[in-house]
Design an enzyme around this catalytic site. Structure first.
Site, mmCIF file in Angstrom:
data_model
loop_
_atom_site.group_PDB
_atom_site.id
_atom_site.type_symbol
_atom_site.label_atom_id
_atom_site.label_comp_id
_atom_site.label_asym_id
_atom_site.label_seq_id
_atom_site.Cartn_x
_atom_site.Cartn_y
_atom_site.Cartn_z
ATOM 1 N N CYS A 192 0.779 -1.236 0.000
ATOM 2 C CA CYS A 192 0.000 0.000 0.000
ATOM 3 C C CYS A 192 0.818 1.298 0.000
ATOM 4 C CB CYS A 192 -1.038 0.010 1.123
ATOM 5 S SG CYS A 192 -0.344 -0.155 2.780
ATOM 6 N N ARG A 207 10.267 -10.003 -0.432
ATOM 7 C CA ARG A 207 10.999 -9.812 0.823
ATOM 8 C C ARG A 207 12.165 -10.771 0.844
ATOM 9 N NH1 ARG A 207 6.100 -8.728 5.213
ATOM 10 N NH2 ARG A 207 5.302 -6.997 3.990
ATOM 11 N N GLU A 227 13.695 -13.014 2.705
ATOM 12 C CA GLU A 227 13.341 -13.695 3.945
ATOM 13 C C GLU A 227 14.559 -14.374 4.558
ATOM 14 O OE1 GLU A 227 10.872 -13.481 5.727
ATOM 15 O OE2 GLU A 227 9.202 -12.801 4.488
ATOM 16 N N ARG A 258 6.440 -19.100 3.381
ATOM 17 C CA ARG A 258 7.310 -17.927 3.509
ATOM 18 C C ARG A 258 8.193 -17.846 2.281
ATOM 19 N NH1 ARG A 258 8.457 -14.789 7.681
ATOM 20 N NH2 ARG A 258 7.395 -16.137 9.136
ATOM 21 N N GLU A 285 -4.224 -6.294 -1.931
ATOM 22 C CA GLU A 285 -4.122 -5.301 -0.866
ATOM 23 C C GLU A 285 -5.352 -4.411 -0.892
ATOM 24 O OE1 GLU A 285 -1.715 -4.955 1.416
ATOM 25 O OE2 GLU A 285 -1.695 -2.861 2.027
ATOM 26 N N ASP A 328 -3.950 -9.848 13.189
ATOM 27 C CA ASP A 328 -3.391 -10.930 12.381
ATOM 28 C C ASP A 328 -4.393 -12.068 12.340
ATOM 29 O OD1 ASP A 328 -1.019 -9.855 11.598
ATOM 30 O OD2 ASP A 328 0.246 -11.046 12.937
ATOM 31 N N GLU A 373 0.394 -16.930 10.272
ATOM 32 C CA GLU A 373 -0.338 -15.731 9.877
ATOM 33 C C GLU A 373 -0.658 -15.836 8.398
ATOM 34 O OE1 GLU A 373 1.928 -12.079 10.035
ATOM 35 O OE2 GLU A 373 0.401 -11.164 8.755
ATOM 36 N N ASN A 414 -3.721 -10.034 7.228
ATOM 37 C CA ASN A 414 -3.881 -9.070 8.308
ATOM 38 C C ASN A 414 -4.942 -8.032 7.950
ATOM 39 O OD1 ASN A 414 -2.591 -7.295 6.550
ATOM 40 N ND2 ASN A 414 -0.647 -7.360 7.629
ATOM 41 N N ARG A 455 -0.466 -17.628 1.206
ATOM 42 C CA ARG A 455 -0.755 -17.921 2.610
ATOM 43 C C ARG A 455 -2.141 -18.557 2.769
ATOM 44 N NH1 ARG A 455 2.555 -15.277 6.549
ATOM 45 N NH2 ARG A 455 4.638 -15.419 5.673
#
Ligand code: SER
Ligand code: ZN
Length: 499
Positions: free
Chosen positions: A306, A336, A338, A347, A355, A416, A429, A432, A465
């Protein structure tokens, strides 16, 4: 921060346009008054700053000792105007501030490790204190650099003592559900040929079967959330410049976890000819040569999704009657770097996320969050039939800035959503939902016509996820999937055969 008993010792000089000896009495008067009034203003009785010695020639030298109430560098700034007043009579001007010596004493139980901090000449640990020797001049004092150095050190002392306290508080949990599958979902997906490792770290190539499942997730999001709640689609940039991360706070901590983006130093073919020739002859990509020919990073790949959207609103004033605004982006990947260890599709360095972003008054933000929570509950209970729970945690925008704890306003923060992973018996998770308060409108200078407070919220729906949670509990055999979902997915394509 306030409880820390800081001590300051500063020797500073006001540079003069000519020798100030003739103004000595006037200066003495200012110093006298400062020690009684100006350097005590705002401090409890007996506290504040004190000029312990002074002198005048081509400069006015002041030696200041202080506690945390009127910090010595603030004291120095407070002196400027009255001194200029006393000097004015003699047509002497102040030409700048110099700092000869600046020592700050910060109590700590343990020494900190060696650090390289701008404007810090040395840092020593002595019997329960850190002695900081600063190397600064006037502009840094006026730019409040000492306060930021102190805040940084105090922060490091605190996190050394208490660690970074990540908040976690259970809000709600679904019933326990008997899993249809207890294996590692990633292994199962690999075994069935639904996913294969991509060529990059933490990256998968998703086959058509799992892609169809992702698309079904998106369809659920569209039907259950985007349409009924009035969302409009946007396309947010996926390369993010430093300026966005300065405003979003990510510039404080993102470095070990971001993917850097470097442009070539020039577009000129000739500049790159040796690299091209090297490859053609050796069939090896000459990384060291390339390293010399690329420029500094302009920023990095999309991380939180965002933040770059706010460039659309930056510096704008919005009429009140268009609120609340709900927009979403699903146009690309997030990245990311990680930490090591293979974590399968739970992950990854490259992942896909829808989003949701909503903007409105504080009341509208809270109300929208409630509506979303209801919709999510319906999806996870009635459509996907997951064992899941919700927790009130350190908000993502604080965690991503390297902060722990909770914000001051209790309605601001992150929920979460976690799913139980039968194979590891751990909770993961999987999305969120946050009330981000005024953080983004403030950071990007967005205002409301009425002058009322403008807030925002966001929610990241991670497709991998969702898949990890779903497959971990239900497996990849559609026969074990909840009916409604199975029907939505339809037949799974079977495209490749390998010999
Ligand atoms: N921007 C939020 C995050 O990074 C939600 O996606 O977690
Ligand atoms: Zn967000």
């Amino acid at each position: 921060m306030n409880e820390v008993e800081l001590k300051f010792h500063l020797i500073g000089r006001f540079k003069l346009s000519k020798n100030g000896a003739e103004a000595k009495d006037g200066i003495a008067g200012v110093i006298d008054d400062a020690n009684k009034n100006i350097l005590k203003k705002g401090a409890p009785k007996g506290r504040g700053a004190e000029i312990v010695s002074w002198g005048v020639d081509d400069t006015i030298m002041v030696e200041i000792r202080s506690d945390r109430y009127v910090r010595a560098h603030d004291a120095l700034l407070r002196l400027r105007k009255p001194l200029a007043g006393a000097l004015g009579k003699y047509r002497i001007g102040i030409r700048g501030i110099e700092v000869e010596k600046f020592t700050i004493t910060i109590p700590t139980e343990k020494p900190l490790k060696k650090l390289k901090i701008p404007f810090v000449r040395s840092m020593q640990y002595k019997s329960g204190n850190i002695l900081l020797e600063l190397d600064i001049t006037g502009p840094q004092i006026e730019g409040r650099v000492p306060d930021r150095i102190i805040a940084l050190i105090v922060d490091k002392i605190k996190s050394q003592k208490y660690g970074k306290k990540e908040h976690w508080e259970l809000l709600w949990a679904s019933k326990e559900k008997t899993p249809k599958f207890t294996g590692d979902p990633t292994q199962e997906l690999i075994k069935r040929g639904w996913i294969k490792h991509g060529s990059c770290r933490g990256q998968w190539i998703f086959g058509s079967q799992i892609t169809k499942v992702f698309r079904t997730f998106e369809q659920i999001v569209e039907e259950e959330i985007l349409k009924p709640l009035g969302y409009h689609e946007m396309i947010f940039p996926k390369v993010v410049a430093w300026d966005v991360w300065r405003r979003s706070g990510h510039a404080k901590a993102i470095y070990p976890e971001m993917y850097y983006v470097c442009p070539p130093k020039t577009r000129d073919e000739a500049y790159w000819e040796d690299v091209i020739d090297h490859y053609k002859v050796t069939l090896e990509v000459p990384l060291d040569m390339i390293k010399e020919k690329i420029d500094k990073p302009i920023g990095g790949l999309c991380y939180a999704q965002c933040p770059p959207a706010w460039g659309f609103l930056e510096g704008e004033t919005l009429p009140d009657d268009i609120l609340p605004i709900c927009v979403f982006d699903g146009s690309g990947t997030s990245h990311r770097y990680e930490s090591g260890g293979i974590r399968g599709i739970e992950r990854m360095d490259e992942f896909h996320r829808i989003e949701l972003l909503w903007i409105g008054t504080p009341e509208q933000i809270a109300e929208h969050s409630k509506k979303l929570q209801k919709r999510y509950k319906h999806i996870f209970e009635d459509v996907l039939d997951l064992q899941w729970r919700m927790a009130w945690v350190t908000p993502w925008f604080m965690a991503q800035e390297g902060l722990g704890g909770l914000p001051e306003k209790k309605e601001v923060g992150t929920i979460d959503y976690e799913a139980f992973m039968p194979y590891s018996k751990k909770w993961m998770e999987f999305q969120n939902l946050s009330n981000n308060g005024d953080k983004y409108p403030a950071g990007f200078n967005v205002k409301l016509q009425s002058g009322k407070e403008l807030w925002s919220g966001c929610s990241g729906i991670g497709l991998e996820r969702w898949a990890a949670a779903f497959f971990a509990q239900k497996g990849v055999d559609p026969n074990n999937w909840p009916n409604k979902f199975r029907k939505m997915v339809g037949d799974l394509p079977d495209v490749f055969k390998f010999l």
